[in-house]
Enzyme design. Structure first.
Site, mmCIF file in Angstrom:
data_model
loop_
_atom_site.group_PDB
_atom_site.id
_atom_site.type_symbol
_atom_site.label_atom_id
_atom_site.label_comp_id
_atom_site.label_asym_id
_atom_site.label_seq_id
_atom_site.Cartn_x
_atom_site.Cartn_y
_atom_site.Cartn_z
ATOM 1 N N LYS A 61 29.554 19.075 26.179
ATOM 2 C CA LYS A 61 30.738 18.392 26.715
ATOM 3 C C LYS A 61 30.322 17.413 27.808
ATOM 4 O O LYS A 61 29.489 17.745 28.660
ATOM 5 C CB LYS A 61 31.707 19.441 27.269
ATOM 6 C CG LYS A 61 33.042 18.935 27.751
ATOM 7 C CD LYS A 61 33.897 20.127 28.171
ATOM 8 C CE LYS A 61 35.283 19.722 28.651
ATOM 9 N NZ LYS A 61 36.097 20.919 28.999
ATOM 10 N N SER A 135 40.163 21.182 26.803
ATOM 11 C CA SER A 135 39.555 19.873 26.949
ATOM 12 C C SER A 135 38.190 19.773 26.269
ATOM 13 O O SER A 135 37.640 18.685 26.131
ATOM 14 C CB SER A 135 39.388 19.553 28.446
ATOM 15 O OG SER A 135 38.583 20.527 29.098
ATOM 16 N N SER A 159 40.241 25.749 28.160
ATOM 17 C CA SER A 159 39.684 24.584 27.469
ATOM 18 C C SER A 159 38.603 24.917 26.453
ATOM 19 O O SER A 159 38.284 24.080 25.605
ATOM 20 C CB SER A 159 39.123 23.592 28.495
ATOM 21 O OG SER A 159 40.169 23.027 29.245
#
Length: 577
Positions: A61, A135, A159
């Protein structure tokens, strides 16, 4: 025939071209660079290197640093190139993992939808009209599409768990601080977690195991405590929410959760309904309370400069976080302290709390029409975990009636991560992998064996079954004629026989209380196993052994008991932990 590691890299880049999902990546590494690392890795393996993650492909990420690759947080103007990788990433690559690139996310890890990015909305892997979940959207989709073996993300509000649920993946959100956040762009610094996504629990646990452990560079990092539980109960009991606590679930998800619960008994679980309303109320504090001020502390001043790439929804959330007063923050901390007490009470007589991971799977169009309302709803069951210092493992539950993925999660108190993994494994119908190697190995040869009267003294302390073992031929076993019946093990070098037993691992604190509770003439001391290891094991005083009956010829207490001597094993399957 290409070596396996290089072959896996080539497969990944072929898959990237096949699926044509450019929105998954913010920075994708050049294939030749990754192949060169694969060649170096193969040479290291040929030279005898022990690399448990050798060839594992990782999608990271893009709020987590990878040396030499830009970190953007999904905002172009924020970009910088770190010279060092995040501690979590460095630990993965040091064990043979290969980074494919940096993945898209809800900007600054603010969101559960995967659409809040100037690099494009990350679409669901199996239906591009649906959100991917955020996310950690890009990392999840890279795994779900079969590109990466594991995805590394963050999970402050859910997330990592929400996109796992949408894609039928496993998502492990460890206890706060167990994985250092050094090299991670903060969202809410006190509640951020590095998380891992994978297609199976074994892969996710292997990655998480490598990333754990404190570091001086992260003042919030923590080690496993001395009393850490190393196993779930052999007959686990979980709490589930009352019907009224599930009101936010869509009809399809409500049915899927009910079907998941209906299947618990056949998997060896019992369950009890509990009131989780106070936990759900605490969850709202992450965005609707003063705790959101931590988001302004992280990136608020940067967003105040109005960068062109700022997502309007994210910018509005973060800027509004400058408003809460200090006394409101203190009030919210008090509310959380009270909710933590409630959570401890709810879980005091169960192994964990089983929850739906999220409420529904919305379309991208629906989120664009209602970006705040849907996002808030998706975090109903995930938001409170970090606020209340809890760990969670997300796994697939029963699918919806149309066959779509539905996810559940096991939530446990801080540091009971291994318990959560054991429960998740049982839910998934797979053997449970080991996350925590801490502890002391203890040999039992009598009444503490599985199926015997005081075995519960081990399971109550979270002891983990390691296997059936035998001693060297230097031991004798005697029936001590005690109540309850128990044997004694005595070392007689050169004048004994192999004695069978079971090996368990328990925490140092658990071993201390175990030893303190042993009645005379029992004790613990060093015992040599047939494989040459010395472990802590049961022994007894020589005078007590001399008064007992020698039963060495039977080779062990279970065999002796099965022939009508001593106690019979009591309920349960002696070969199931």
């Amino acid at each position: 025939m290409l070596p396996e590691v290089r072959d896996r890299v080539l497969q990944a880049y072929k898959r990237i071209a096949e699926v044509d999902r450019p929105e998954v990546w913010i920075t994708l590494r050049d294939e030749d660079d990754v192949l060169a690392e694969a060649v170096a890795l193969e040479r290291a393996l040929e030279a005898g290197a022990d690399l448990p993650l050798a060839g594992t492909l990782v999608a990271v990420k893009d709020n987590i640093d990878v040396a030499g690759l830009p970190t953007t947080g999904a905002c172009p103007e924020f970009a910088f190139i770190p010279t060092e990788s995040a501690v979590a990433v460095e630990r993965l690559t040091s064990q043979g993992a290969l980074v494919l690139g940096k993945t898209n996310l809800d900007q600054f890890a603010t969101g559960l939808v995967g659409t809040r990015s100037p690099y494009g909305a990350v679409r669901c892997a199996w239906d591009p009209t649906l959100v991917s979940g955020g996310s950690s959207s890009g990392s999840a989709v890279a795994v779900a599409l079969g590109i990466a073996d594991i995805g590394i993300g963050t999970d402050t509000a859910g997330s990592g768990r929400v996109p796992a649920a949408f894609h039928g993946l496993v998502g492990i959100k460890a206890s706060l601080g167990i994985v250092p956040t050094t090299g991670v762009v903060p969202a809410c610094v006190d509640y951020d977690c590095v998380t891992v996504l994978a297609r199976d629990l074994d892969s996710a646990t292997a990655a998480m195991k490598v990333m754990t452990g404190p570091t001086i560079t992260d003042p919030r990092s923590r080690a496993w405590p001395a009393d850490v539980r190393l196993a779930a109960s052999p007959e686990p009991r979980v709490a589930i929410p009352r019907g009224e606590d599930l009101a936010s679930l869509s009809p399809a998800y409500r049915r899927a959760f009910e079907e998941t619960v209906a299947g618990l008994a056949e998997k060896g679980f019992t369950h009890v309904e509990v009131d989780i309303s106070e936990l759900l109320d605490a969850a709202t504090l992450l965005y609707d309370g003063a705790m959101v001020a931590q988001r302004y502390s992280a990136v608020g001043k940067f967003l105040d400069t109005a960068p062109a790439g700022a997502d309007p929804t994210v910018a509005a959330i973060v800027r509004s976080a400058a408003g809460p007063s200090a006394h409101r923050y203190v009030d919210d901390l008090d509310t959380l302290a009270r909710a933590k007490t409630t959570a401890r009470a709810l879980l005091s007589d169960v192994d964990g709390l089983l929850l739906p991971t999220t409420t529904e799977h919305p379309s991208i169009a629906a989120v664009q029409s209602d970006p705040l309302g849907i996002n808030r709803r998706l975090g109903t069951f995930t938001n409170f975990c970090n606020l209340l210092d809890m760990a969670a493992v997300a796994v697939p539950g029963a699918p919806t009636h149309d066959g779509s993925p539905f996810g559940v999660m096991v939530v446990v108190p801080a540091f009971e991560d291994q318990v959560a993994i054991d429960l998740a494994a049982r839910l998934s119908g797979t053997p449970s992998p080991t996350l925590i190697d801490d502890g002391i190995e203890v040999l039992v040869v009598g009444a503490h064996l599985r199926g015997f009267p005081v075995h519960h003294q081990l399971t109550a302390r979270g002891a983990r079954f390691s296997g059936e073992v035998t001693t060297t031929a230097d031991y004798r076993l005697v029936d001590l004629h005690t109540t309850p019946p128990k044997p004694g093990l005595v070392r007689r070098a050169g004048a004994g026989a192999p004695i069978s037993g079971e090996l368990y691992r328990m925490s140092a604190a658990a071993l201390g209380t175990f030893l303190a509770g042993l009645p005379a003439p029992m004790g613990l001391g060093p015992v040599e196993l047939s494989d040459g290891r010395w472990v802590t094991g049961f022994c007894c005083a020589h005078d007590a052994a001399e008064k007992g009956t020698d039963i060495t010829e039977f080779g062990g207490w279970r065999a002796y008991s099965s022939r009508g001597h001593g106690p019979a094993a009591v309920g349960g399957d002696p070969h199931r932990q």
